[in-house]
Design an enzyme around this catalytic site. Structure first.
Site, PDB file in Angstrom:
ATOM      1  N   ASP A 546       4.020  -1.224  -3.089  1.00  0.00           N
ATOM      2  CA  ASP A 546       3.202  -2.340  -3.550  1.00  0.00           C
ATOM      3  C   ASP A 546       4.111  -3.526  -3.846  1.00  0.00           C
ATOM      4  OD1 ASP A 546       0.557  -3.301  -4.520  1.00  0.00           O
ATOM      5  OD2 ASP A 546       1.622  -3.441  -6.421  1.00  0.00           O
ATOM      6  N   GLU A 583       4.564  -4.301   1.222  1.00  0.00           N
ATOM      7  CA  GLU A 583       4.104  -5.688   1.270  1.00  0.00           C
ATOM      8  C   GLU A 583       5.291  -6.617   1.076  1.00  0.00           C
ATOM      9  OE1 GLU A 583      -0.228  -5.532  -0.729  1.00  0.00           O
ATOM     10  OE2 GLU A 583       1.414  -4.913  -2.028  1.00  0.00           O
TER      11      GLU A 583
END
Length: 822
Positions: A546, A583
């Site tokens: 993340d 990400e």
């Protein structure tokens, strides 16, 4: 409720735009929601030794600030701020603007420092610092690029600094008249890394005769461990004082500790309160927890009693993956998978054991996906997170039969769900509390070793139907901070170290709240140790990071190397088959390598680590999650099927469509920088020469495995919802279904273009036309809006309206949205 401006994890921010409210928990009643949790206090030049800032009292920080406020003409200074940095044993960095003023370091073991117009009182130690006119050395600038231009003050070489780090510290400058001109507290990660970087054992270590505990806490003055028989309540069986050796506290206890629970009591100076606090915390290296997450369980994961039958042979039974280019990923939330599945026993719905029901509707569907070529199931966070009580008996719910009675365009469904959303069993889980323990609410019993056993059974069951398991890891932030927050762990153990702070000393919150600092040695070590724990102890096959851009590139490369070094003979797993991706958005305090070279899309290329390709998503669907929701793209009707949104003159729409095709073509070539294509102008160009609307290169990858192509994910609308939103109202449902599948086919079926294979990624339910009734931020919207029906009777379309706040984000014209749903 004030907005949290954050990056939606699968959608990078555009320049100079605020980010929409995120799917993370909004923390409505917690002070950690505020960007700055403490004020900057001023002191007047003529206050005649009147203390303006003592140790914190019962007054709130904001009240104290109001009482001590003074005019803007007065100069600044505060020991609540930490604007100076003790970067190494010999140097303190400070951007003080004090000319030729003298500078001093102050220390108090009891945190008795107070600030007056004449300087700092209450110190045990006062040391003069000399400025080094050569500035900071290059190694310090490299480690702390955000303070590279600060002044360097030399610490006397005969100063014994280690004891001082256990108390309150401040620096102050004085003019030639002896008057204090500025003062501030100190940030310590630099000197802590230099003195106390450690590679020895941490957490609970088990032998045949004993259990040993190791805790890294170099700034603590005392550490005790409280041993309990029960997961909650009662008096401790023992209270044991730990002994310190160079920052590591340890003790050894009897084998009978196994199966008991413990918590640490740490006496430590905390910069947020300016006091020596007695903090109660879990072990940062916890491998088990009580159901309320307040006590750490002594659990030996090597014990045969915690292993499902055949666990040690699972590596031999995993589905084959010849190379990373063969990977195809299906993103799934554990609760979504079975909460609505009537073919699973009620007590196991929404949990780990639902994956072990070989004939359930959900597992049958996963078998079909496996047969169709999907290789990995990406599970949304499954570590211990806040937002869902581990005890199911404490959950609140709304009877679905009541929700079904309301019209499709009614806001009553979401109103009823919103009223209980913080007390139900649903949350995506991006609220990390402890990274190394499976979430208790997904287990049949959150106490004892059930969660460990059942997580293993889930991995084993998925492997046996041909699917490897990816774990969504959230190392970029933590849910809690400070000495009192029940969800705070690391910031209680070594305050001010694990969480990244700005140049005033307050916690950075660009990822949502409580950003972590992987640039610090022991933070990086904890991340690496945690990854190895999940890979070895739970045989996880991959990791999705993340907000990976908020982690340093160095950390990610070390993570990949450490995982790849695992061997079947030594570790029981083949690390060469573990895939990591994340990400790579570049924003916040880490943007443009502001805290060191970060793991952003352009930085991570060449490492073999994957990053999400937002370019192909935006070209396929149109616009971005931060633009107007009706902006169209390649599959949603741009130019060819106008939806009424003003895309500009026809020539502009034609150019947008042509450039979208270029972006898709580059994406279908794995976003390779050197891939040559014929662009919309008929010219042969490299992928790196095709530009986004912001002027950056579309292509950033050096190898196909570095690109993860997708059209939708758990964030924002489902693929069917966004297609329904962007296409004209008058087109048929059949047409919308075909458009949905066209978008998916761009990701799935063009994987062999020019023999180039990237990693395709699918949001669970896209293949079923899954809808969340246009809820674009369903992290806390409960089962009703997040339902997946693997019996194929419903796609969950039109089950109610999103909350008004989200409606406003979707479009300014609420009537059109209602019409779209109906």
């Amino acid at each position: 409720m004030p907005l949290l401006y954050t990056c939606s994890p699968l959608f990078p921010p555009t320049v100079n735009r605020h980010f929409p409210p995120h799917r993370r928990d909004a923390y409505p009643s917690s002070p950690i929601r505020r960007r700055f949790t403490s004020p900057i206090l001023l002191f007047p030049p003529n206050s005649a030794r009147r203390p303006l800032l003592h140790r914190s009292s019962s007054l709130s920080m904001s009240t104290a600030a109001q009482q001590q406020s003074c005019s803007a003409s007065q100069h600044q200074g505060s020991v609540l701020n930490s604007r100076a940095f003790w970067v190494c044993e010999s140097i303190i960095a400070w951007n003080v603007d004090a000319g030729n003023d003298s500078c001093y370091l102050f220390a108090s073991e009891t945190a008795a420092l107070s600030l007056t117009s004449d300087g700092i009182l209450g110190e045990d130690v006062k040391v003069q610092l000399e400025e080094d006119t050569h500035g900071l050395p290059e190694n310090v600038k490299e480690k702390f690029p955000h303070i590279k231009d600060y002044r360097a003050f030399s610490v006397p070489p005969d100063l014994d600094a280690k004891p001082l780090l256990k108390g309150q510290l401040a620096v102050a400058t004085f003019n030639s008249n002896g008057r204090c001109s500025d003062a501030t507290g100190l940030q310590l990660p630099g000197i802590l890394d230099e003195f106390f970087s450690y590679n020895g054992p941490l957490g609970a270590v088990y032998s045949k005769e004993a259990v040993s505990l190791y805790l890294w806490a170099p700034t603590s003055q005392a550490v005790s461990v409280l041993i309990y028989k029960e997961p909650s309540g009662g008096n401790p069986l023992q209270i044991v004082q730990l002994e310190e050796v160079n920052g590591v506290w340890s003790t050894t206890g009897p084998k009978s500790w196994e199966g008991c629970y413990y918590e640490y009591e740490v006496s430590v100076y905390h910069p947020s309160t300016l006091q020596i606090e007695k903090c109660h915390a879990n072990d940062p290296y916890a491998r088990g927890l009580s159901s309320d997450g307040r006590r750490t369980l002594f659990v030996n994961l090597d014990s045969d009693s915690i292993k499902p039958e055949g666990w040690d042979k699972l590596e031999d039974e995993k589905p084959d993956i010849l190379s990373s280019s063969d990977i195809s990923i299906y993103e799934l939330h554990i609760r979504d998978f079975s909460a609505n599945d009537q073919t699973v026993l009620p007590e196991f719905r929404g949990g780990y054991l639902a994956f072990t029901y070989q004939d359930s509707a959900g597992v049958s569907h996963l078998k079909k996906l496996s047969n169709a070529g999907v290789t990995h199931v990406h599970l949304l966070p499954a570590f211990q997170f806040a937002g869902v009580d581990d005890e199911k008996g404490n959950w609140k719910s709304v009877d679905p039969k009541i929700l079904e009675k309301f019209p499709a365009d009614s806001s009553e469904q979401q109103a009823l769900i919103t009223a209980i959303q913080n007390d139900d069993g649903y949350n995506w889980g991006y609220n990390p509390v402890l990274w190394g323990v499976p979430k208790g609410s997904y287990a049949s019993n959150a106490n004892g070793s059930f969660r460990a056993i059942e997580f293993r059974k889930m991995v084993q069951a998925l492997n046996h139907i041909g699917l490897r398991v990816v774990l969504d890891v959230v190392y970029n932030h933590l849910h809690g901070s400070g000495p009192f927050d029940k969800n705070s762990v690391l910031d209680k153990i070594v305050p001010g170290y694990y969480l990244r702070r700005n140049t005033d000393g307050f916690i950075e919150n660009s990822t949502c709240v409580n950003n972590t600092a992987s640039e610090h040695f022991m933070v990086e070590r904890l991340i690496l140790d945690d990854l190895l724990h999940w890979a070895v102890d739970y045989k996880v096959d991959g990791f999705r990071f993340d907000l990976m851009g908020h982690i340093m590139k160095r950390t990610m490369v070390k993570a990949k190397d450490a995982l790849c070094s695992l061997t079947k003979d030594r570790d029981g797993v083949d690390g060469s088959s573990i895939y990591i991706y994340g990400e790579g958005w570049d924003f916040g305090e880490v943007a443009n390598n502001g805290r060191g070279i970060n793991a952003s899309q352009f930085n991570i290329c060449g490492t073999g680590i994957g990053s999400f390709n937002d370019r192909i998503r935006d070209a396929i669907l149109g616009g971005s999650p931060f633009g107007h929701p009706l902006q169209q793209g390649f599959v949603t009707g741009l130019l060819l099927q106008p939806n009424g949104y003003d895309h500009g003159p026809e020539v502009v729409a034609e150019r947008m469509l042509a450039e979208s095709k270029d972006h898709i073509q580059v994406g279908m070539a794995a976003n390779l920088r050197d891939f040559v294509l014929t662009n919309c102008e008929g010219k042969e160009v490299k992928g790196s020469e095709v530009l986004t609307y912001g002027g950056t290169s579309v292509a950033y990858a050096l190898s196909p495995s570095e690109t993860v192509n997708y059209a939708s994910a758990h964030d924002n609308e489902t693929l069917f919802d966004i297609v329904s939103l962007k296409t004209p109202f008058e087109i048929s449902v059949d047409e919308r279904c075909r458009i949905n599948h066209l978008a998916t086919s761009v990701i799935a079926l063009s994987q062999v273009l020019n023999d180039i294979k990237w990693i395709p990624f699918f949001h669970s339910g896209d293949e079923l036309l899954r809808s969340k009734s246009l809820d674009r931020d369903s992290y806390n919207s409960g089962d009703w809006f997040n339902r997946i029906d693997f019996t194929y009777n419903s796609n969950n379309w039109g089950v109610g309206l999103p909350p008004k706040r989200k409606m406003k984000e979707l479009a300014t014209n609420e009537t059109k949205i209602r019409q779209s749903i109906l």
